[in-house]
Design an enzyme around this catalytic site. Sequence first.
Site, short mmCIF file in Angstrom:
data_model
loop_
_atom_site.label_atom_id
_atom_site.label_comp_id
_atom_site.label_asym_id
_atom_site.label_seq_id
_atom_site.Cartn_x
_atom_site.Cartn_y
_atom_site.Cartn_z
N LYS A 192 0.68 -1.21 0.10
CA LYS A 192 -0.34 0.50 0.08
C LYS A 192 1.26 1.12 -0.03
O LYS A 192 2.61 0.92 0.30
CB LYS A 192 -1.20 0.14 1.74
N SER A 204 -9.98 2.47 2.72
CA SER A 204 -8.80 2.43 1.77
C SER A 204 -7.70 2.05 0.87
O SER A 204 -7.21 2.42 0.55
CB SER A 204 -8.07 3.92 2.85
N SER A 233 -10.25 0.09 7.06
CA SER A 233 -9.65 -0.08 5.64
C SER A 233 -8.80 -1.58 5.27
O SER A 233 -8.33 -0.77 3.95
CB SER A 233 -8.99 1.10 5.59
#
Lengths: 483, 483
Positions: free
Chosen positions: B74, B149, B173
């Site tokens: 990420k 997210s 997330s």
Amino acid sequence: MNGARWETVIGLEVHAQLSTRSKIFSGAATAFGAAPNTQACAVDLALPGVLPVLNRGAVERAIRFALAIGARINRINVFDRKNYFYPDLPKGYQISQFALPIVEAGALTIGVDDGEKVIRITRAHLEEDAGKSLHEDYHGMTGIDLNRAGTPLLEIVSEPDMRSAKEAVAYARALHTLVTWIGICDGNMQEGSFRVDANVSVRPVGQREFGTRREIKNLNSFRFLEQAIDYEARWQIERIEDGHAIEQATVLFDPDSGETRMMRSKEEAHDYRYFPDPDLLPVKLDEDWIEQLRSALPELPAQKRARYQADLGLSAYDAGALTASRATAEYFEALLAALPQADAKLAANWVMGDLSAALNKVERDIADSPVAPAALASLLGRVQDGTLSGKLAKQVFEAMWAGEGDADTIIAARGLRQLSDSGAIEALIDEVMAANAKSVEEFRAGKEKAFNALVGQVMKASKGKANPAQVNALLRRKLTGMD
Amino acid sequence: MTTLTELAALLATGKTSSVELCQDYLARIAAWNPTLNAFITVDAERTLSEARAADALRAQGRGGALTGVPIAHKDIFCAEGWRTTCGSRMLANFTAPYDASVIERCKAAGMPCLGKTNMDEFAMGSSNETSFFGPVRNPWDVERVPGGSSGGSAAAVAARMAPAATGTDTGGSIRQPAALTGITGLKPSYGVVSRYGMIAFASSLDQGGPMAPGAEDCALLLNVMAGFDARDSTSLERAPEDYTRDLARPLTGVRIGLPREFFGAGLSADTARAVLAAVEELRRQGAETVDVSLPNSGLSVAAYYVLAPAEASSNLSRYDGVRYGHRAAEYRDLTDLYERTRAEGFGTEVKRRIMIGTYVLSHGYYDAYYLQAQKLRRLIARDFEQAFRQCDVILGPTAPATAFRLGEKTADPVAMYLSDIYTIAVNLAGLPGLSLPCGFDTAGLPIGLQLIGDYFTEARLLNVAHQYQCITDWHRRLPAGMS
């Protein structure tokens, strides 16, 4: 203004830079004077993703301070974020302690004209310093140096217990002595290691409520502190007497003009939006650690002052001067211990007199004195055993200071040994009396002054080496015909 | 495609090399990323050089279990030499000069990085539509969001552009995008995975974790990611665990708690049906079910949207255009520099949360919002504490419904916030939570099931999920046309 009608009320906030080698939340060095931004690591630069880790050494120093002022140590204390934007504040917040500081409710005793006064210390909390904004040499731009960012500070906040600039200076000095004494701060004011903010207000004598205060920021010498407070108090009194109200504000002192000027008003004050820093857990202090630090604490200035008076018979003044710094007290004690005959007054006089004068002349710290306590003790030993007069001792001291060797070497080399042989002294007296018949006449006619002149002549004839006490006694005996 | 265990076996037996594996995944990224936009940065050369190093290690017999197995990260994790944007224009030009702890650990395990995955800006969002680099599309239906997210990591794994990925979870997330893309994702207990180098959104809630097709993959990856890190003060000093140790344990006697609040209004019928069917499956494997209650869970979204923005408003203050990242091209003065830089650098959702956070921390509002929310947080944690007296694992839906269409909720922030209604309480309490696929809705979209454990029971959650995955194949299914 009418000095009798107004009372000045002062509280101080002192930022003492703690003497840790690395920063409070990072491993970067804290040494002063490095090239800009060479002592700022990823944490100090507030790069994305970095986190603070508390330096145990900073906590230890805060605890030592608390113990030295008899304060309460909060066994659980919390770091908060103080949020505001400024280019030299890399994170956009300063990590400080707000609601639960590590130290609360202590006190420091200061010397004032009519004795002593206790100044209460509200709190002391740990926080990080900001960087520096450099406005010169950048062609209209501002340079940012983050070397200082993250340097550990102990902010020490007093109660508004001081009533004059003099008292404020006495408190600031006592605090300075204490933090350097216990080794938590190097006390270097030029380098910003000990910075003072003064909250000043005035009120009519007899009024209970405080007046509105203005805060003078960042005073970095005791002289400026005194000047700034005096100016500010006068200014406030004049404003009030002219019919104006004082508005709460932050002001700066300009040493060139000797005036304070407004930095920001209360309306411009920040809302810092304090909240507990979620990156740091509450600090939990271990009892054993506190006790360990308590037992390792040195004898403090106040304790030494009391002991010097009670056990050594020194005056309050002497005791105060000898404890102005830990190095002075240590020198004094080492000197006293090395004297052949214990004589605290003699040791005190030398430390505060000739030694201190010589050190001041070359701006040298007593810890680096070229004449060590043991060397000075052997010199004073020669005074105690009658080898040297006080005057000769001063000469020998000067030679020792100049590096000519130890006391006995200098005494021998210069032939400074005091003349104590009464036969030789009498011979000198006879010569002087013969050559100064007029003075002898005058003395015998009752003019005491003439005696002193004759003593001077004998001393001169001995090149200052004759034992003055002996000269006095023998001369008087001869003059009064009691010989 | 293949599980981490299978890939590791292929590498161990020399049937493939890390370079070959990486080339395969890079080819898949090249094929699918233009459609899905799951990666912000791909750097094939860098990936392949890491792969060559991994192959060399294996050749010397020095590799570990996962050496050579590639992974996607990420874009919230700082990785030295990689552009690290956090999905924001603010950091669009930022190349990290250091490795996050998670990156360091993956590197030490010999796992080459396939690229940096797309995400909601600063992890603020539940649909991946707030990214400055454009929305990520759901591999199961490219007109739909992948959740957020960690939407890029989820889509990358779902489309098998990576065998596994790292994610972060502040309010759901990892779990919500895992649910919406049919993969498995685990948010560990707070403090298990170091946050050092993980760009902060809400520090007291953020936690990194693994995302992969199955629970076994997640266990292997968590073994790499987890561990004490002295650079993160909230990292927990615990003995290292093998998170695969309980995978094979039968579920006989495991008590599964079903919170009634998670099966009420707002839950879509398809999701309820699939989750309850999974419960039946687990019962058949020997698990028992008990009804539990989390009475305060309904307040979690409200508490979260005070606390997370409060911390975020402070965490994001460092993006000021002074030291790195975006800086406005023109500005009149310092305030203008800040305002323009931040106005340009941050997107709408980030600004909204900074404003909320600034507001709730403001003087006069702090007690009513921030302190109140902290109280709720404690109540929510107590609910779980009580529930875990009756059960070993709590089970419910991960999200109220399956993936929604792009743009469907962007105009209604509250509707968007409610997608995390079942996941947020877990972050507030600091507990571990896992999402795994448990079926499809009538539109063919994946449905996620959430398992919540008591502190540090990650191995138990992985055990339950793995046992379920031993007899189901939801996690092995691929979107049409993506085999």
